[in-house]
Design a protein around this motif. Structure first.
Motif, PDB file in Angstrom:
ATOM      1  N   ARG A  50      -0.936  -9.463   0.580  1.00 27.82           N
ATOM      2  CA  ARG A  50      -1.804 -10.486  -1.023  1.00 27.82           C
ATOM      3  C   ARG A  50      -0.818  -9.521  -2.012  1.00 27.82           C
ATOM      4  NH1 ARG A  50      -8.172 -10.392   0.087  1.00 27.82           N
ATOM      5  NH2 ARG A  50      -8.005 -11.472   2.518  1.00 27.82           N
ATOM      6  N   VAL A  51      -0.558  -7.910  -2.310  1.00 25.72           N
ATOM      7  CA  VAL A  51       0.000  -7.696  -2.628  1.00 25.72           C
ATOM      8  C   VAL A  51       1.580  -7.998  -3.159  1.00 25.72           C
ATOM      9  CG1 VAL A  51       0.474  -5.135  -4.144  1.00 25.72           C
ATOM     10  CG2 VAL A  51      -2.242  -6.282  -3.202  1.00 25.72           C
ATOM     11  N   ILE A  63       7.440   0.767  -1.769  1.00 26.29           N
ATOM     12  CA  ILE A  63       8.436   1.982  -0.855  1.00 26.29           C
ATOM     13  C   ILE A  63       7.749   2.462   0.068  1.00 26.29           C
ATOM     14  CG2 ILE A  63      10.493   2.026  -3.242  1.00 26.29           C
ATOM     15  CD1 ILE A  63       8.422   4.155  -4.416  1.00 26.29           C
ATOM     16  N   GLY A  64       6.127   1.906   0.333  1.00 28.49           N
ATOM     17  CA  GLY A  64       5.330   2.388   0.924  1.00 28.49           C
ATOM     18  C   GLY A  64       3.663   2.695   0.836  1.00 28.49           C
ATOM     19  N   PHE A  65       3.186   2.953   1.524  1.00 23.97           N
ATOM     20  CA  PHE A  65       1.515   3.294   0.951  1.00 23.97           C
ATOM     21  C   PHE A  65       0.672   4.210   1.142  1.00 23.97           C
ATOM     22  CE2 PHE A  65       1.409   2.125   5.218  1.00 23.97           C
ATOM     23  CZ  PHE A  65       0.656   2.738   5.459  1.00 23.97           C
ATOM     24  N   ASP A  66      -0.724   4.650   0.585  1.00 20.25           N
ATOM     25  CA  ASP A  66      -1.200   6.021   1.574  1.00 20.25           C
ATOM     26  C   ASP A  66      -2.468   5.283   1.079  1.00 20.25           C
ATOM     27  OD1 ASP A  66       0.219   8.197   0.695  1.00 20.25           O
ATOM     28  OD2 ASP A  66       0.185   8.109  -0.900  1.00 20.25           O
ATOM     29  N   PHE A  67      -3.281   5.616   2.597  1.00 17.48           N
ATOM     30  CA  PHE A  67      -5.026   4.997   2.367  1.00 17.48           C
ATOM     31  C   PHE A  67      -5.496   6.125   2.006  1.00 17.48           C
ATOM     32  CE2 PHE A  67      -7.979   4.486   5.276  1.00 17.48           C
ATOM     33  CZ  PHE A  67      -9.054   3.536   4.202  1.00 17.48           C
ATOM     34  N   ASP A  68      -6.921   6.117   1.332  1.00 13.09           N
ATOM     35  CA  ASP A  68      -8.145   7.062   1.147  1.00 13.09           C
ATOM     36  C   ASP A  68      -9.050   6.994   1.810  1.00 13.09           C
ATOM     37  OD1 ASP A  68      -9.833   8.651   0.352  1.00 13.09           O
ATOM     38  OD2 ASP A  68      -8.912   8.885  -1.922  1.00 13.09           O
ATOM     39  N   SER A  69      -9.445   7.804   2.740  1.00 11.61           N
ATOM     40  CA  SER A  69     -10.926   7.114   3.807  1.00 11.61           C
ATOM     41  C   SER A  69     -11.995   7.053   2.763  1.00 11.61           C
ATOM     42  CB  SER A  69     -10.795   7.732   5.342  1.00 11.61           C
ATOM     43  OG  SER A  69     -10.903   8.924   4.421  1.00 11.61           O
ATOM     44  N   GLY A  70     -11.884   8.407   2.129  1.00 10.11           N
ATOM     45  CA  GLY A  70     -13.413   8.733   1.161  1.00 10.11           C
ATOM     46  C   GLY A  70     -13.661   7.413   0.041  1.00 10.11           C
ATOM     47  N   THR A  71     -12.779   6.688  -0.239  1.00  8.02           N
ATOM     48  CA  THR A  71     -12.835   5.569  -1.053  1.00  8.02           C
ATOM     49  C   THR A  71     -12.653   3.886  -0.371  1.00  8.02           C
ATOM     50  OG1 THR A  71     -10.701   5.887  -1.989  1.00  8.02           O
ATOM     51  CG2 THR A  71     -12.474   7.127  -3.038  1.00  8.02           C
ATOM     52  N   SER A  72     -11.862   3.536   0.785  1.00  5.92           N
ATOM     53  CA  SER A  72     -10.998   2.837   1.702  1.00  5.92           C
ATOM     54  C   SER A  72      -9.799   2.030  -0.074  1.00  5.92           C
ATOM     55  CB  SER A  72     -12.485   2.399   2.247  1.00  5.92           C
ATOM     56  OG  SER A  72     -12.888   2.636   2.000  1.00  5.92           O
ATOM     57  N   ILE A  73     -10.025   3.302  -0.398  1.00  3.24           N
ATOM     58  CA  ILE A  73      -8.570   2.063  -1.792  1.00  3.24           C
ATOM     59  C   ILE A  73      -7.321   2.690  -0.527  1.00  3.24           C
ATOM     60  CG2 ILE A  73      -7.573   2.503  -3.251  1.00  3.24           C
ATOM     61  CD1 ILE A  73     -10.590   1.669  -3.447  1.00  3.24           C
ATOM     62  N   TYR A  74      -6.395   1.915  -0.809  1.00  2.06           N
ATOM     63  CA  TYR A  74      -4.944   1.410  -0.700  1.00  2.06           C
ATOM     64  C   TYR A  74      -4.278   1.660  -1.140  1.00  2.06           C
ATOM     65  CZ  TYR A  74      -5.303   0.243   4.773  1.00  2.06           C
ATOM     66  OH  TYR A  74      -5.932  -0.623   5.750  1.00  2.06           O
ATOM     67  N   VAL A  87      -0.205   0.049  -6.903  1.00  2.00           N
ATOM     68  CA  VAL A  87      -1.737  -0.543  -7.438  1.00  2.00           C
ATOM     69  C   VAL A  87      -2.567   0.557  -6.128  1.00  2.00           C
ATOM     70  CG1 VAL A  87      -1.618  -3.015  -7.197  1.00  2.00           C
ATOM     71  CG2 VAL A  87       0.257  -2.189  -7.415  1.00  2.00           C
ATOM     72  N   ASP A  88      -3.789   0.165  -6.648  1.00  2.00           N
ATOM     73  CA  ASP A  88      -4.618   0.247  -5.744  1.00  2.00           C
ATOM     74  C   ASP A  88      -4.693  -0.574  -5.314  1.00  2.00           C
ATOM     75  OD1 ASP A  88      -4.338   3.037  -6.401  1.00  2.00           O
ATOM     76  OD2 ASP A  88      -4.977   3.540  -7.977  1.00  2.00           O
ATOM     77  N   VAL A  89      -5.512  -0.684  -3.865  1.00  2.00           N
ATOM     78  CA  VAL A  89      -6.658  -1.867  -3.517  1.00  2.00           C
ATOM     79  C   VAL A  89      -7.541  -1.264  -2.574  1.00  2.00           C
ATOM     80  CG1 VAL A  89      -6.000  -4.151  -2.263  1.00  2.00           C
ATOM     81  CG2 VAL A  89      -3.883  -3.611  -3.514  1.00  2.00           C
ATOM     82  N   ASP A  90      -8.627  -2.559  -3.043  1.00  2.00           N
ATOM     83  CA  ASP A  90     -10.378  -1.943  -2.102  1.00  2.00           C
ATOM     84  C   ASP A  90      -9.855  -2.510  -0.546  1.00  2.00           C
ATOM     85  OD1 ASP A  90     -12.424  -2.495  -0.901  1.00  2.00           O
ATOM     86  OD2 ASP A  90     -13.490  -2.036  -3.064  1.00  2.00           O
ATOM     87  N   SER A  93     -12.367  -5.649   0.267  1.00  3.22           N
ATOM     88  CA  SER A  93     -12.496  -6.692  -0.343  1.00  3.22           C
ATOM     89  C   SER A  93     -10.850  -7.072  -0.270  1.00  3.22           C
ATOM     90  CB  SER A  93     -12.389  -7.037  -1.616  1.00  3.22           C
ATOM     91  OG  SER A  93     -12.319  -6.193  -2.722  1.00  3.22           O
ATOM     92  N   GLY A  94      -9.833  -6.328  -0.194  1.00  7.85           N
ATOM     93  CA  GLY A  94      -8.582  -7.163  -0.240  1.00  7.85           C
ATOM     94  C   GLY A  94      -7.977  -6.817  -1.968  1.00  7.85           C
ATOM     95  N   LYS A  95      -8.844  -7.192  -3.003  1.00  6.05           N
ATOM     96  CA  LYS A  95      -8.746  -6.828  -4.529  1.00  6.05           C
ATOM     97  C   LYS A  95      -8.248  -6.013  -5.578  1.00  6.05           C
ATOM     98  CE  LYS A  95     -11.558  -7.446  -9.087  1.00  6.05           C
ATOM     99  NZ  LYS A  95     -13.450  -6.760  -8.816  1.00  6.05           N
ATOM    100  N   VAL A  96      -7.354  -5.758  -5.868  1.00  9.66           N
ATOM    101  CA  VAL A  96      -6.875  -4.901  -6.848  1.00  9.66           C
ATOM    102  C   VAL A  96      -7.474  -4.175  -7.733  1.00  9.66           C
ATOM    103  CG1 VAL A  96      -4.868  -4.193  -8.079  1.00  9.66           C
ATOM    104  CG2 VAL A  96      -4.399  -6.246  -6.499  1.00  9.66           C
TER     105      VAL A  96
END
Length: 102
Positions: A50-51, A63-74, A87-90, A93-96
């Protein structure tokens, strides 16, 4: 040569959060896996699909990603003209949610 080393160091620093220990990262990975299995989270591949294309059309390199399990944000990370863009993505929902840097 020095500029190339600085760029490499910057990318390395941007690729991993300074505060995340291996145990925290493992915990986040497990939470993401469970969320996907239970249908609560989209997979990383779905989020990237999507992004990433929109950002690469704007001249950014993924170049890569992180995932925060507390907020479910990629947080997807891109490089454009020597600047890092986050770019923070929910993950549900996949929403930016936001974009910063660059």
């Amino acid at each position: 040569m020095f500029g190339l080393l600085c760029l490499g160091a910057s990318l390395a620093a941007a690729a991993l959060p300074a505060h995340a220990s291996p145990q925290v990262r493992r915990s986040d990975q497990e939470a993401a896996r469970e969320g996907r299995a239970q249908g609560r989270l989209l997979s990383l591949r779905e989020i990237e699909a999507r992004v990433v294309p929109a950002m690469t059309r704007k001249g950014a390199q993924y170049i890569g990603f992180d995932f925060d399990s507390g907020t479910s944000i990629y947080t997807l990370k891109f490089l454009r003209n020597g600047s890092v863009i986050w770019v923070d993505v929910d993950g549900r929902s996949g929403k930016v949610m936001s974009r910063s840097g660059g």
